[in-house]
Design a protein around this motif. Structure first.
Motif, PDB file in Angstrom:
ATOM      1  N   ASP A 158       1.025  -1.326   0.024  1.00 39.54           N
ATOM      2  CA  ASP A 158       0.030   0.031   0.094  1.00 39.54           C
ATOM      3  C   ASP A 158       0.804   1.305   0.044  1.00 39.54           C
ATOM      4  O   ASP A 158       0.581   2.205  -0.710  1.00 39.54           O
ATOM      5  CB  ASP A 158      -0.861   0.097   1.371  1.00 39.54           C
ATOM      6  CG  ASP A 158      -2.102  -1.116   1.070  1.00 39.54           C
ATOM      7  OD1 ASP A 158      -2.062  -1.775  -0.008  1.00 39.54           O
ATOM      8  OD2 ASP A 158      -2.623  -1.544   2.167  1.00 39.54           O
ATOM      9  N   ASN A 197       1.707   4.187  -3.144  1.00 38.78           N
ATOM     10  CA  ASN A 197       1.549   5.628  -3.105  1.00 38.78           C
ATOM     11  C   ASN A 197       2.693   6.265  -3.611  1.00 38.78           C
ATOM     12  O   ASN A 197       2.683   7.428  -4.439  1.00 38.78           O
ATOM     13  CB  ASN A 197       1.668   6.023  -1.747  1.00 38.78           C
ATOM     14  CG  ASN A 197       0.179   6.158  -1.102  1.00 38.78           C
ATOM     15  OD1 ASN A 197      -0.801   5.797  -1.787  1.00 38.78           O
ATOM     16  ND2 ASN A 197       0.176   6.115   0.283  1.00 38.78           N
ATOM     17  N   SER A 223       0.346   5.827  -7.784  1.00 45.01           N
ATOM     18  CA  SER A 223      -0.689   6.906  -7.197  1.00 45.01           C
ATOM     19  C   SER A 223       0.243   8.241  -7.465  1.00 45.01           C
ATOM     20  O   SER A 223      -0.297   9.421  -7.644  1.00 45.01           O
ATOM     21  CB  SER A 223      -1.006   6.837  -5.840  1.00 45.01           C
ATOM     22  OG  SER A 223      -1.994   5.831  -5.733  1.00 45.01           O
ATOM     23  N   LEU A 278      -1.356  12.422   4.143  1.00 44.84           N
ATOM     24  CA  LEU A 278      -1.439  11.660   2.855  1.00 44.84           C
ATOM     25  C   LEU A 278      -1.311   9.947   3.063  1.00 44.84           C
ATOM     26  O   LEU A 278      -2.303   9.309   2.729  1.00 44.84           O
ATOM     27  CB  LEU A 278      -0.508  12.130   1.796  1.00 44.84           C
ATOM     28  CG  LEU A 278      -0.505  11.264   0.218  1.00 44.84           C
ATOM     29  CD1 LEU A 278       0.051  12.460  -0.628  1.00 44.84           C
ATOM     30  CD2 LEU A 278       0.203  10.062   0.234  1.00 44.84           C
ATOM     31  N   ARG A 323      -4.404   9.088   5.207  1.00 43.53           N
ATOM     32  CA  ARG A 323      -5.823   9.132   4.317  1.00 43.53           C
ATOM     33  C   ARG A 323      -5.698   8.082   3.640  1.00 43.53           C
ATOM     34  O   ARG A 323      -6.890   7.421   3.490  1.00 43.53           O
ATOM     35  CB  ARG A 323      -5.857  10.467   3.651  1.00 43.53           C
ATOM     36  CG  ARG A 323      -6.321  11.573   4.743  1.00 43.53           C
ATOM     37  CD  ARG A 323      -7.576  11.768   4.897  1.00 43.53           C
ATOM     38  NE  ARG A 323      -8.224  12.150   3.663  1.00 43.53           N
ATOM     39  CZ  ARG A 323      -8.548  13.487   3.288  1.00 43.53           C
ATOM     40  NH1 ARG A 323      -7.992  14.534   4.099  1.00 43.53           N
ATOM     41  NH2 ARG A 323      -9.144  13.434   2.402  1.00 43.53           N
ATOM     42  N   THR A 324      -4.585   7.617   2.799  1.00 45.60           N
ATOM     43  CA  THR A 324      -4.718   6.531   2.012  1.00 45.60           C
ATOM     44  C   THR A 324      -4.833   5.328   2.599  1.00 45.60           C
ATOM     45  O   THR A 324      -5.472   4.202   2.131  1.00 45.60           O
ATOM     46  CB  THR A 324      -3.595   6.659   0.889  1.00 45.60           C
ATOM     47  OG1 THR A 324      -2.243   6.847   1.547  1.00 45.60           O
ATOM     48  CG2 THR A 324      -3.632   7.962  -0.070  1.00 45.60           C
ATOM     49  N   LYS A 348      -8.177   4.548   3.306  1.00 43.80           N
ATOM     50  CA  LYS A 348      -9.016   4.039   2.249  1.00 43.80           C
ATOM     51  C   LYS A 348      -8.750   2.671   1.917  1.00 43.80           C
ATOM     52  O   LYS A 348      -9.716   1.732   1.570  1.00 43.80           O
ATOM     53  CB  LYS A 348      -8.789   4.994   1.064  1.00 43.80           C
ATOM     54  CG  LYS A 348      -9.661   4.971   0.038  1.00 43.80           C
ATOM     55  CD  LYS A 348     -11.073   5.271   0.114  1.00 43.80           C
ATOM     56  CE  LYS A 348     -12.070   5.192  -0.777  1.00 43.80           C
ATOM     57  NZ  LYS A 348     -13.310   5.484  -0.466  1.00 43.80           N
ATOM     58  N   TYR A 349      -7.408   2.212   2.062  1.00 42.20           N
ATOM     59  CA  TYR A 349      -7.124   0.890   1.480  1.00 42.20           C
ATOM     60  C   TYR A 349      -7.732  -0.128   2.720  1.00 42.20           C
ATOM     61  O   TYR A 349      -8.119  -1.132   2.365  1.00 42.20           O
ATOM     62  CB  TYR A 349      -5.613   0.591   1.774  1.00 42.20           C
ATOM     63  CG  TYR A 349      -4.800   1.152   0.573  1.00 42.20           C
ATOM     64  CD1 TYR A 349      -5.090   0.546  -0.713  1.00 42.20           C
ATOM     65  CD2 TYR A 349      -3.723   2.052   0.860  1.00 42.20           C
ATOM     66  CE1 TYR A 349      -4.313   1.003  -1.685  1.00 42.20           C
ATOM     67  CE2 TYR A 349      -2.895   2.614  -0.331  1.00 42.20           C
ATOM     68  CZ  TYR A 349      -3.132   1.972  -1.506  1.00 42.20           C
ATOM     69  OH  TYR A 349      -2.542   2.347  -2.536  1.00 42.20           O
TER      70      TYR A 349
END
Length: 270
Positions: free
Chosen positions: A164, A168, A172, A253, A256-257, A260-261
């Motif tokens: 994950d 990023n 991403s 960042l 937050r990501t 979401k994962y």
């Protein structure tokens, strides 16, 4: 050679198929595609590669030894359970969906499974392909897949627990970089008589040049900053603003990501 299937034909699926066909790593008669939407993109593929076959997911599963699952995370379970009864015994299934762990994927099929996180930058032949193989993947299957991916990217095997965070930095990051430099350009416009087009042009060339320096000269970010920022100078002043402000931004960042994962993993039950 094993036929290769693509279930889902979105942006990343198109990139993978196009690069493999362009690099002549595969012939078009080896490629099968299953997609719910037929539009300009699929028509372009048909025209460029007339021997590509369009099939149902079930028929594709019967014929292909290597299958890329290129559907959104919430559609992975439905897709895998649908094709599982039709998969070849030694089929190698490659999922590109974020948040779909190997354990979860193996709950829906007992075939060889690899997680692969592509990046948009591979369209230019530059980029990192993140790969996590399950223990069931045979060495020849690993070698075949990584050989294909290396035609347009640098392949990195990583621990699944890091995928994950690494995503990023690879998959991403073009979006994150675009967001950062959009704001940089807009600030330049607000603080000068430069046009938006001029600001974008200057930044894009600076980004390209910086990337080449980092890769070709094997410079680190710290070394680059030292080369550009004279102590007590203008660049050093601006760099200090960034160094003071950005740690908190990037920590948020990742927080937050990461959340979401976790939401995706929680939403998709075995």
């Amino acid at each position: 050679m094993k036929k290769i299937g693509f279930i889902g034909y979105g942006s990343m699926s198109r990139m993978i198929a196009d690069k493999l066909l362009e690099q002549e790593k595969i012939a078009d008669e080896m490629v099968l595609v299953s997609t719910r939407t037929n539009g300009e993109k699929t028509e372009t593929l048909r025209k460029r590669y007339p021997n590509v076959s369009f099939q149902s997911p079930e028929e594709l599963a019967k014929q292909c030894g290597l299958i890329f699952i290129c559907v959104p995370p919430m559609a992975v379970k439905e897709t895998l359970t649908k094709i599982n009864p039709f998969l070849q015994e030694n089929a190698h299934v490659v999922s590109i969906a974020a948040g779909m762990t190997l354990d979860r994927l193996h709950a829906w099929t007992n075939r060889q499974i690899t997680r692969y996180i592509p990046t948009l930058t591979s369209e230019t032949g530059i980029g990192i392909s993140l790969v996590v193989h399950s223990e069931r993947v045979a060495e020849d299957s690993k070698k075949r897949l990584e050989g294909y991916l290396s035609a347009f990217s640098k392949v990195k095997n990583i621990c699944e627990s890091d995928i994950d965070a690494a995503s990023n930095l690879t998959s991403s990051s073009p979006g994150f970089i675009a967001a950062i430099f959009e704001e940089f350009a807009q600030s330049a416009v607000r603080n000068s008589s430069l046009t938006k087009e001029e600001a974008f042009e200057f930044l894009i060339h600076s980004l390209l040049g910086t990337g080449k320096l980092l890769l070709e000269k094997q410079m680190t970010f710290e070394e680059t900053l030292q080369r550009v920022a004279t102590k007590g100078g203008i660049t050093a002043e601006g760099a200090e603003v960034i160094q003071n402000a950005m740690p908190g931004v990037f920590d948020e960042l990742f927080a937050r990501t990461g959340k979401k994962y976790a939401e995706i993993k929680e939403a998709v039950r075995p």
